[in-house]
Design a protein around this motif. Structure first.
Motif, PDB file in Angstrom:
ATOM      1  N   LEU A  69       0.825  -1.205   0.000  1.00  0.00           N
ATOM      2  CA  LEU A  69       0.000   0.000   0.000  1.00  0.00           C
ATOM      3  C   LEU A  69       0.858   1.254   0.000  1.00  0.00           C
ATOM      4  CD1 LEU A  69      -2.914   1.033   0.144  1.00  0.00           C
ATOM      5  CD2 LEU A  69      -2.797   0.823   2.621  1.00  0.00           C
ATOM      6  N   ALA A  70       1.917   1.245   0.792  1.00  0.00           N
ATOM      7  CA  ALA A  70       2.779   2.417   0.903  1.00  0.00           C
ATOM      8  C   ALA A  70       3.534   2.700  -0.389  1.00  0.00           C
ATOM      9  CB  ALA A  70       3.768   2.231   2.056  1.00  0.00           C
ATOM     10  N   ILE A  90     -11.330 -16.716  -1.033  1.00  0.00           N
ATOM     11  CA  ILE A  90     -10.840 -15.755  -2.006  1.00  0.00           C
ATOM     12  C   ILE A  90     -11.478 -14.406  -1.706  1.00  0.00           C
ATOM     13  CG2 ILE A  90     -10.710 -15.151  -4.454  1.00  0.00           C
ATOM     14  CD1 ILE A  90     -10.866 -18.196  -5.023  1.00  0.00           C
ATOM     15  N   VAL A  91     -10.652 -13.434  -1.365  1.00  0.00           N
ATOM     16  CA  VAL A  91     -11.123 -12.102  -0.970  1.00  0.00           C
ATOM     17  C   VAL A  91     -10.703 -11.098  -2.029  1.00  0.00           C
ATOM     18  CG1 VAL A  91     -11.020 -10.298   0.790  1.00  0.00           C
ATOM     19  CG2 VAL A  91     -10.897 -12.710   1.461  1.00  0.00           C
ATOM     20  N   ARG A  92     -11.657 -10.378  -2.582  1.00  0.00           N
ATOM     21  CA  ARG A  92     -11.379  -9.369  -3.605  1.00  0.00           C
ATOM     22  C   ARG A  92     -11.699  -7.990  -3.053  1.00  0.00           C
ATOM     23  NH1 ARG A  92     -13.934 -13.693  -5.984  1.00  0.00           N
ATOM     24  NH2 ARG A  92     -12.788 -14.767  -7.640  1.00  0.00           N
ATOM     25  N   GLY A  93     -10.880  -7.021  -3.418  1.00  0.00           N
ATOM     26  CA  GLY A  93     -11.110  -5.649  -2.971  1.00  0.00           C
ATOM     27  C   GLY A  93      -9.883  -4.803  -3.232  1.00  0.00           C
ATOM     28  N   SER A  94      -9.767  -3.693  -2.555  1.00  0.00           N
ATOM     29  CA  SER A  94      -8.559  -2.870  -2.645  1.00  0.00           C
ATOM     30  C   SER A  94      -7.562  -3.354  -1.597  1.00  0.00           C
ATOM     31  CB  SER A  94      -8.899  -1.405  -2.390  1.00  0.00           C
ATOM     32  OG  SER A  94      -9.335  -1.228  -1.044  1.00  0.00           O
ATOM     33  N   LEU A  95      -6.311  -2.935  -1.737  1.00  0.00           N
ATOM     34  CA  LEU A  95      -5.316  -3.285  -0.717  1.00  0.00           C
ATOM     35  C   LEU A  95      -5.747  -2.778   0.654  1.00  0.00           C
ATOM     36  CD1 LEU A  95      -1.998  -2.577  -2.671  1.00  0.00           C
ATOM     37  CD2 LEU A  95      -2.765  -4.803  -1.810  1.00  0.00           C
ATOM     38  N   THR A  96      -6.341  -1.585   0.694  1.00  0.00           N
ATOM     39  CA  THR A  96      -6.817  -1.027   1.959  1.00  0.00           C
ATOM     40  C   THR A  96      -7.879  -1.914   2.586  1.00  0.00           C
ATOM     41  OG1 THR A  96      -6.358   1.252   1.301  1.00  0.00           O
ATOM     42  CG2 THR A  96      -7.991   0.935   3.035  1.00  0.00           C
ATOM     43  N   GLU A  97      -8.821  -2.366   1.777  1.00  0.00           N
ATOM     44  CA  GLU A  97      -9.915  -3.201   2.293  1.00  0.00           C
ATOM     45  C   GLU A  97      -9.400  -4.559   2.763  1.00  0.00           C
ATOM     46  OE1 GLU A  97     -13.517  -1.418  -0.533  1.00  0.00           O
ATOM     47  OE2 GLU A  97     -12.232  -3.054  -1.264  1.00  0.00           O
ATOM     48  N   ILE A  98      -8.488  -5.145   2.012  1.00  0.00           N
ATOM     49  CA  ILE A  98      -7.945  -6.446   2.408  1.00  0.00           C
ATOM     50  C   ILE A  98      -7.109  -6.312   3.677  1.00  0.00           C
ATOM     51  CG2 ILE A  98      -6.398  -8.323   1.728  1.00  0.00           C
ATOM     52  CD1 ILE A  98      -7.346  -7.854  -1.162  1.00  0.00           C
ATOM     53  N   LEU A  99      -6.324  -5.236   3.777  1.00  0.00           N
ATOM     54  CA  LEU A  99      -5.535  -5.004   4.983  1.00  0.00           C
ATOM     55  C   LEU A  99      -6.437  -4.843   6.199  1.00  0.00           C
ATOM     56  CD1 LEU A  99      -2.923  -4.408   6.501  1.00  0.00           C
ATOM     57  CD2 LEU A  99      -3.069  -2.034   5.707  1.00  0.00           C
ATOM     58  N   ALA A 100      -7.526  -4.101   6.068  1.00  0.00           N
ATOM     59  CA  ALA A 100      -8.452  -3.907   7.184  1.00  0.00           C
ATOM     60  C   ALA A 100      -9.052  -5.247   7.629  1.00  0.00           C
ATOM     61  CB  ALA A 100      -9.562  -2.935   6.778  1.00  0.00           C
ATOM     62  N   LEU A 101      -9.385  -6.094   6.678  1.00  0.00           N
ATOM     63  CA  LEU A 101      -9.945  -7.404   6.995  1.00  0.00           C
ATOM     64  C   LEU A 101      -8.927  -8.274   7.720  1.00  0.00           C
ATOM     65  CD1 LEU A 101     -12.326  -9.412   6.587  1.00  0.00           C
ATOM     66  CD2 LEU A 101     -11.160 -10.168   4.510  1.00  0.00           C
ATOM     67  N   VAL A 102      -7.688  -8.279   7.228  1.00  0.00           N
ATOM     68  CA  VAL A 102      -6.638  -9.083   7.855  1.00  0.00           C
ATOM     69  C   VAL A 102      -6.373  -8.605   9.278  1.00  0.00           C
ATOM     70  CG1 VAL A 102      -4.170  -9.652   7.745  1.00  0.00           C
ATOM     71  CG2 VAL A 102      -5.567  -9.748   5.672  1.00  0.00           C
ATOM     72  N   ARG A 103      -6.358  -7.284   9.467  1.00  0.00           N
ATOM     73  CA  ARG A 103      -6.144  -6.750  10.813  1.00  0.00           C
ATOM     74  C   ARG A 103      -7.281  -7.096  11.759  1.00  0.00           C
ATOM     75  NH1 ARG A 103      -4.009  -0.683   9.279  1.00  0.00           N
ATOM     76  NH2 ARG A 103      -1.757  -1.107   9.349  1.00  0.00           N
ATOM     77  N   ALA A 104      -8.502  -7.073  11.244  1.00  0.00           N
ATOM     78  CA  ALA A 104      -9.671  -7.306  12.091  1.00  0.00           C
ATOM     79  C   ALA A 104      -9.870  -8.788  12.413  1.00  0.00           C
ATOM     80  CB  ALA A 104     -10.916  -6.752  11.407  1.00  0.00           C
ATOM     81  N   TYR A 157      -1.670   8.866   3.751  1.00  0.00           N
ATOM     82  CA  TYR A 157      -1.300   7.465   3.935  1.00  0.00           C
ATOM     83  C   TYR A 157      -2.130   6.819   5.043  1.00  0.00           C
ATOM     84  CZ  TYR A 157       2.688   7.035   0.755  1.00  0.00           C
ATOM     85  OH  TYR A 157       3.481   6.939  -0.350  1.00  0.00           O
ATOM     86  N   GLU A 158      -2.407   7.565   6.091  1.00  0.00           N
ATOM     87  CA  GLU A 158      -3.237   7.024   7.167  1.00  0.00           C
ATOM     88  C   GLU A 158      -4.635   6.692   6.648  1.00  0.00           C
ATOM     89  OE1 GLU A 158      -1.625   8.821  11.334  1.00  0.00           O
ATOM     90  OE2 GLU A 158      -2.604  10.262  10.010  1.00  0.00           O
ATOM     91  N   ALA A 159      -5.135   7.511   5.731  1.00  0.00           N
ATOM     92  CA  ALA A 159      -6.453   7.261   5.137  1.00  0.00           C
ATOM     93  C   ALA A 159      -6.459   5.977   4.319  1.00  0.00           C
ATOM     94  CB  ALA A 159      -6.871   8.439   4.262  1.00  0.00           C
ATOM     95  N   ARG A 160      -5.276   5.575   3.851  1.00  0.00           N
ATOM     96  CA  ARG A 160      -5.151   4.331   3.083  1.00  0.00           C
ATOM     97  C   ARG A 160      -5.035   3.105   3.981  1.00  0.00           C
ATOM     98  NH1 ARG A 160      -0.884   5.576  -1.879  1.00  0.00           N
ATOM     99  NH2 ARG A 160      -2.150   7.100  -2.984  1.00  0.00           N
ATOM    100  N   GLY A 161      -4.991   3.316   5.294  1.00  0.00           N
ATOM    101  CA  GLY A 161      -4.970   2.193   6.211  1.00  0.00           C
ATOM    102  C   GLY A 161      -3.682   2.014   6.985  1.00  0.00           C
ATOM    103  N   LEU A 162      -2.649   2.863   6.741  1.00  0.00           N
ATOM    104  CA  LEU A 162      -1.392   2.730   7.453  1.00  0.00           C
ATOM    105  C   LEU A 162      -1.495   3.358   8.838  1.00  0.00           C
ATOM    106  CD1 LEU A 162      -0.460   2.116   4.529  1.00  0.00           C
ATOM    107  CD2 LEU A 162       1.675   3.274   5.071  1.00  0.00           C
ATOM    108  N   THR A 163      -0.713   2.839   9.790  1.00  0.00           N
ATOM    109  CA  THR A 163      -0.613   3.457  11.097  1.00  0.00           C
ATOM    110  C   THR A 163       0.206   4.742  10.976  1.00  0.00           C
ATOM    111  OG1 THR A 163       1.439   2.310  11.671  1.00  0.00           O
ATOM    112  CG2 THR A 163      -0.634   1.167  12.172  1.00  0.00           C
ATOM    113  N   ARG A 164       0.216   5.546  12.026  1.00  0.00           N
ATOM    114  CA  ARG A 164       0.995   6.789  11.989  1.00  0.00           C
ATOM    115  C   ARG A 164       2.478   6.501  11.728  1.00  0.00           C
ATOM    116  NH1 ARG A 164       0.821  12.194  13.690  1.00  0.00           N
ATOM    117  NH2 ARG A 164      -1.266  12.053  12.822  1.00  0.00           N
TER     118      ARG A 164
END
Length: 291
Positions: free
Chosen positions: A183-184, A204-218, A257-264
């Protein structure tokens, strides 16, 4: 020098045999026949392969050939092939040599004029690609990215403008970190996470990198993972992506970048890389903007 492989050459042959990546029904009739008929099977993990052979009633002797002993084992196995024995090379799953051991043995056999015969079959990377819904006309297999963050960022920088669909393998415990790096460096592209392909818990999970990252984190993730990521825009958007942040302040750049799902912390690293400055300078700029 051009050399044509001769299947009538004296000595044995080395068969490079694909094995199932999960569902045992994915093995081919030809693979089963070859594994029964050869004199020996060189396996990445003999314990794993023994279970596969037992399932199909194959009693061929096994020889270990993994990343820690392949260099020395190759010489031994090639010598046996030169004496007329035939052998098969397998990995734990899929095609040997693709993000797995095997390439050194194949190279040694080729260098000594021993026929090397492919017995194709399952591949996690190609299986993920064809169900991804992303372009399949051109693709690039990357495999596992470097574990060190600096080397990983450099590897991704080289892929930034590639228009090919990108294929990655990753371990579940490093998946979130890899998604953050993608993502970065690449931006928020369309992507597919294929997990446990052909197995009971295939997902099989389809989406944006941001959406997939959020799912993996959750939810976390288990099992073997393949990532398919959209290539750069052929019309030049990739070049524009290099300076997408032009005109933004450091604080705005970090916020993007934070809006894209990255931490500070991750966002600050990405901004420092984009601007060619140190993380300390980014931190100082953030402090100034907060005053």
């Amino acid at each position: 020098m051009f050399r044509q492989q001769s299947f009538a050459a004296a000595g044995g042959k080395l068969y490079v045999v694909a094995t199932p990546i999960g569902n045992l029904d994915d093995i081919t009739y030809r693979a089963v026949r070859v594994l029964r008929e050869v004199d020996w099977i060189a396996a990445e993990d003999t314990r794993h392969t023994r279970k596969l052979l037992a399932h199909f009633g194959i009693a061929t002797p096994l020889i270990s050939c993994h990343e820690h002993n392949e260099a020395t084992r190759a010489a031994e196995l090639v010598a046996r092939l030169q004496k007329g024995e035939s052998g098969a090379l397998v990995s734990d799953a899929g095609l040997p040599g693709i993000a797995d051991p095997g390439a050194q043995l194949v190279r040694a056999a080729v260098e000594r004029g021993i026929p090397v015969v492919p017995v194709p079959g399952a591949s996690a990377a190609l299986a993920a690609l064809v169900v991804s819904g992303l372009p399949t006309k051109r693709f690039r297999f990357v495999g596992f990215l470097p574990r060190q963050s600096r080397e990983r960022a450099r590897a991704l920088d080289r892929l930034k403008t590639a228009t090919d669909t990108l294929l990655f393998y990753e371990a579940p415990h490093r998946l979130a970190e890899t998604l953050e790096a993608l993502l970065a460096v690449l931006g928020d592209r369309r992507a597919v996470l294929a997990r446990e392909l052909t197995k009971v818990h295939e997902e099989i999970v389809r989406g944006s990198l941001t959406e997939i990252l959020a799912l993996v984190r959750a939810e976390g993730v288990r099992g073997e993972c393949t990532l398919v990521v959209e290539g750069a825009d052929e019309e030049g958007d990739a070049a524009q992506e290099d300076v997408w942040w032009e005109g933004l302040s450091v604080a705005e750049h970090v916020a993007a970048y934070e809006a894209r799902g990255l931490t500070r912390k991750e966002a600050m690293k990405a901004v420092a890389r984009d601007r060619g400055v140190s993380k300390r300078e980014v931190y100082a700029a953030l402090l100034d903007s907060a005053r």
